[in-house]
Design an enzyme around this catalytic site. Structure first.
Site, PDB file in Angstrom:
ATOM      1  N   ASN A 211      -1.071  -6.336  -3.407  1.00  0.00           N
ATOM      2  CA  ASN A 211       0.005  -5.571  -2.766  1.00  0.00           C
ATOM      3  C   ASN A 211       1.189  -6.490  -2.495  1.00  0.00           C
ATOM      4  OD1 ASN A 211      -0.291  -6.777  -0.016  1.00  0.00           O
ATOM      5  ND2 ASN A 211      -2.341  -5.880  -0.228  1.00  0.00           N
ATOM      6  N   ASP A 280      -8.068  -2.178   0.433  1.00  0.00           N
ATOM      7  CA  ASP A 280      -9.128  -1.303   0.942  1.00  0.00           C
ATOM      8  C   ASP A 280     -10.283  -1.185  -0.047  1.00  0.00           C
ATOM      9  OD1 ASP A 280      -8.000  -0.650   3.441  1.00  0.00           O
ATOM     10  OD2 ASP A 280      -6.504   0.581   2.406  1.00  0.00           O
ATOM     11  N   PRO A 307     -15.041  -4.635   2.979  1.00  0.00           N
ATOM     12  CA  PRO A 307     -15.367  -4.672   4.408  1.00  0.00           C
ATOM     13  C   PRO A 307     -14.091  -4.622   5.241  1.00  0.00           C
ATOM     14  CG  PRO A 307     -15.689  -6.839   3.395  1.00  0.00           C
ATOM     15  CD  PRO A 307     -15.396  -5.880   2.283  1.00  0.00           C
ATOM     16  N   ASP A 308     -14.127  -3.936   6.370  1.00  0.00           N
ATOM     17  CA  ASP A 308     -12.989  -3.937   7.302  1.00  0.00           C
ATOM     18  C   ASP A 308     -13.188  -5.148   8.220  1.00  0.00           C
ATOM     19  OD1 ASP A 308     -11.214  -3.593   9.457  1.00  0.00           O
ATOM     20  OD2 ASP A 308     -11.080  -1.446   9.020  1.00  0.00           O
ATOM     21  N   PHE A 325      -2.666  -5.271  12.843  1.00  0.00           N
ATOM     22  CA  PHE A 325      -1.347  -4.867  12.359  1.00  0.00           C
ATOM     23  C   PHE A 325      -1.502  -3.576  11.566  1.00  0.00           C
ATOM     24  CE2 PHE A 325       2.326  -7.802  12.691  1.00  0.00           C
ATOM     25  CZ  PHE A 325       1.759  -8.709  13.568  1.00  0.00           C
TER      26      PHE A 325
END
Ligand code: C5P
Length: 395
Positions: A211, A280, A307-308, A325
């Site tokens: 990104n 994600d 994983p988060d 954030f």
């Protein structure tokens, strides 16, 4: 961060690194400081007072008996309004003079005569053998004992052709140290772990998904936390930014790498700030060979969830103070409030989405249990400093 209103006496002693002092004087002035240059005779062999005077807009002093100072007490006059004295470059010989309290030229006399409230910082610059010599090392130890702040030296290629410790720190690193010096130490003795940048999820050996995160906000926060006295670990995805000075850097590529690095370093952290734009999803089966075009047919990619990291840290039995954030392209206020609760964290920082990726400016809103608090629009360094103050207030 700025040096607005600060008066710095910049001392130059004999060494090739004097060429960097010109850049340093400019950087200090750009950061808002007023700079008074004092040079030793030896320094004049390497750079002229004219250059330093033109850059600082002030007359340069070398001679203890300079008649431009009406009472002939330059060593007193030049130090009484100083906020700091920085000797850059500081030669091995000048370190010796400081250790022994020499007062045989203007710069050494001025250092000896400075009020005890005026900090003295020195940036050594010399040949590697000179630096490593036991005599110099004894002087280094003594200077530290005397409360002098040593800035560097760095290791690397030297003007003499040899390699090793002894290079003067770069002007921007010295500026960073001076900025840190004047910061209120809001994070004194705190340990802070920060994630920053994007992650890169490979598809095959030459392609991947990433990104537009530049890492600028996370790196600014790492610098601001360091300046506030914290011991900072920065886990960063791939960025084009230089590693911030004085910070432990852990470079990672994928979200899983980032997760693992965070978990390795999370014990004993007081604060965790998740700034990274973590992908994600990742591609389930990474092809070992470059995927070839197949008669116009597109490859079928299967994805699975990453994983988060933030949620995993927040769910630890004894989590550090967690800050998340959120970059939202719309409905920032609504999404911000719900995201904070969903992640189970005390503080979430919202920004208006991808427009600020890669830019030097940002606009932030803080979400906590009390509601939302706009921080407004500013450059990322200023916002980082404000955010550190907001976190310190909440701890
Ligand atoms: O859920 P969302 O990606 O919008 O949340 C953003 C916040 O969560 C950021 O603080 C980001 O660093 C963190 N995050 C994470 N691991 C993920 C996804 C997001 O730590 N896999």
């Amino acid at each position: 961060m700025s040096l607005t209103g600060k008066h710095i006496v910049l001392g130059l002693t004999g060494g090739v690194a004097c060429y960097k002092a010109a850049e340093l004087a400019r950087a200090l002035i750009k950061a808002g400081a007023s700079v008074q240059v004092v040079m030793t005779e030896a320094a004049r062999h390497f750079i002229t007072p004219v250059t330093m005077q033109a850059l600082t807009g002030k007359p340069v002093f070398t001679d203890q008996w300079d008649s431009r100072i009406s009472n002939n007490m330059a060593h007193i006059d030049l130090t009484r309004h100083a906020d700091a004295i920085l000797i850059a470059p500081c030669s091995a010989d000048f370190m010796r003079k400081l250790v022994h309290g020499a007062a045989d030229d203007l710069l050494s006399t001025l250092c000896l005569a400075r009020p005890s409230t005026v900090p003295l910082l020195v940036a050594p610059a010399m040949n590697v053998e000179m630096w490593q010599n036991p005599a110099t090392q004894r002087n280094v130890d003594q200077l530290k004992q005397d409360g002098v702040s040593l800035c560097g030296p760095a290791a690397g290629e030297q003007a003499c052709g040899e390699t090793g410790l002894g290079r003067m720190l770069e002007p921007e690193q010295l500026l960073e140290m001076l900025l840190a010096f004047f910061q209120p130490k809001l994070f004194q003795a705190k340990k802070v772990l920060i994630t920053a940048g994007p992650t890169f999820e490979p598809i095959d050996p030459v392609r991947g998904i990433t990104n537009l995160s530049s890492g600028k906000m996370g790196y600014a926060l790492a610098r601001a936390a360091h300046a506030a006295g914290a011991e900072v670990t920065l886990v960063s995805g791939p960025t084009a930014l230089p590693a911030p000075f004085g910070i432990k850097m852990v470079s990672v590529i994928t979200a899983r790498d980032m997760h693992d690095a965070v978990m390795v370093h999370i014990a004993h952290q007081d604060i965790f700030i998740a700034v990274a734009a973590v992908a994600d999803w990742r591609v389930s089966e990474v092809s070992q060979q470059k995927i070839k075009k197949q008669n116009g047919a597109s490859p079928e990619l299967q994805f699975e969830q990453n994983p988060d990291i933030l949620a995993a840290v927040a769910a630890l039995p004894k989590p550090p103070y967690c800050v998340g954030f959120a970059a939202e392209s719309e409905n920032l206020l609504e999404y911000g409030r719900t995201k904070r609760e969903k992640k189970g964290i005390p503080l979430l920082v919202g920004n208006i989405g991808p427009q600020t990726f890669g830019k030097d400016e940002n606009e932030l809103v803080l979400f906590d249990a009390q509601g939302d608090h706009p921080l407004g629009r500013a450059d990322k360094d200023t916002l980082a400093q404000q955010l550190i103050a907001e976190i310190a207030r909440r701890l």
